[in-house]
Scaffold this active site. Sequence first.
Site, mmCIF file in Angstrom:
data_model
loop_
_atom_site.group_PDB
_atom_site.id
_atom_site.type_symbol
_atom_site.label_atom_id
_atom_site.label_comp_id
_atom_site.label_asym_id
_atom_site.label_seq_id
_atom_site.Cartn_x
_atom_site.Cartn_y
_atom_site.Cartn_z
ATOM 1 N N ASP A 49 4.587 14.757 11.143
ATOM 2 C CA ASP A 49 5.434 13.612 10.829
ATOM 3 C C ASP A 49 6.893 13.955 11.152
ATOM 4 O OD1 ASP A 49 6.505 11.210 9.184
ATOM 5 O OD2 ASP A 49 4.337 11.076 8.918
ATOM 6 N N HIS A 86 10.226 9.377 6.134
ATOM 7 C CA HIS A 86 8.804 9.058 6.266
ATOM 8 C C HIS A 86 7.917 10.262 5.943
ATOM 9 C CE1 HIS A 86 5.073 7.894 8.502
ATOM 10 N NE2 HIS A 86 5.425 6.662 8.156
ATOM 11 N N ASN A 177 0.057 -1.172 11.601
ATOM 12 C CA ASN A 177 0.539 -2.330 10.837
ATOM 13 C C ASN A 177 0.750 -3.563 11.707
ATOM 14 O OD1 ASN A 177 0.632 -0.570 8.696
ATOM 15 N ND2 ASN A 177 2.839 -0.277 8.772
ATOM 16 N N SER A 244 0.748 3.721 6.898
ATOM 17 C CA SER A 244 1.273 5.089 6.799
ATOM 18 C C SER A 244 1.118 5.627 5.392
ATOM 19 C CB SER A 244 2.763 5.124 7.170
ATOM 20 O OG SER A 244 2.948 5.165 8.553
#
Length: 328
Positions: A49, A86, A177, A244
């Site tokens: 990430d 994130h 998404n 996520s």
Amino acid sequence: MKRFVRVIPYQINQQVNEVNEVPKGIELIQAPKIWPETKGEGVTIAVLDTGCDLDHPNLKDRIIGGKNFTDDDGGNPEIYNDYNGHGTHISGTIAASETNDGVVGVAPEANLLIVKVLNENGSGQHDWIIAGIHYAIEQRADIISMSLGGPDDNHELYEAIKLAVLNNILVVCAAGNDGDGNDRTDEFAYPGRYNEVICVGAINFERLSSDFTSSHDEIDLVAPGEEILSTYLNGEYAALSGTSMAAPHVSGALALIKVWANNYFGRELSEPELYAQLIKRTVPLGFSPKLEGNGVIYLTVLEHLEKVFDQEFVNMVLKDCSTKKSLI
């Protein structure tokens, strides 16, 4: 021409300085009821990430190392701090330590390997992600968690994922998404579309399918993905929404399942065997399989079955549980 992969788009619902609770998503999947047996001790999850807030009070004791593969900090491989938020949020959902303050993760005694493959803008080259997967393999990670994606099918990325699975590593990916609320249309993102990964869609706390969750025939299961409270930058906390946020619930759940299953069977289970154990712990919600796959992760479902039905019925249910569609 270089192709880029990005964090799966997400929404920040709220940022807070102080909290003290078990997040609702972790309660929903029944993780706290598994903690008397295991909290994921000894399992290493590689989080590919944007890095991590290495000094966060709920994460600093869980991090065992990491590496930077991005252009942040001049490409210094030793600096894998998070400048986006994130990656820190994902890490907290997986394995935030159980303390007297803050939040707790699904597997609060699991190890986190921070593999920074997305920069401060949440963007990463395929080469960075491929190198990150190979690093996770070299470091003998048990699980790889990737809440990232892009529109391009990349052969080298696919080969890296297959190599990870061959090395008995479970690879968990967010579905994306781009959903339009219509399960008759497909919204694909890679690497989530690859059959070898465990692809996770999102639901809300009412167990309804999230409007944004992508639908396609490679969805394996769903997990909470709306208003998910977890760790954030500068020692703070935030509630975020997106697939996520759903994927790390499954990554943490697999750490619990792995410890329990290895102890129960007295040996190290293979990747397909652990996948089967995961799917046995899902509950269908009544939506199209393109939206929910096998259903929502619910870690105590087998215990509930045994209390309600006789063992013959339980065995029949387990026999009918879905297994991996195909293996390498």
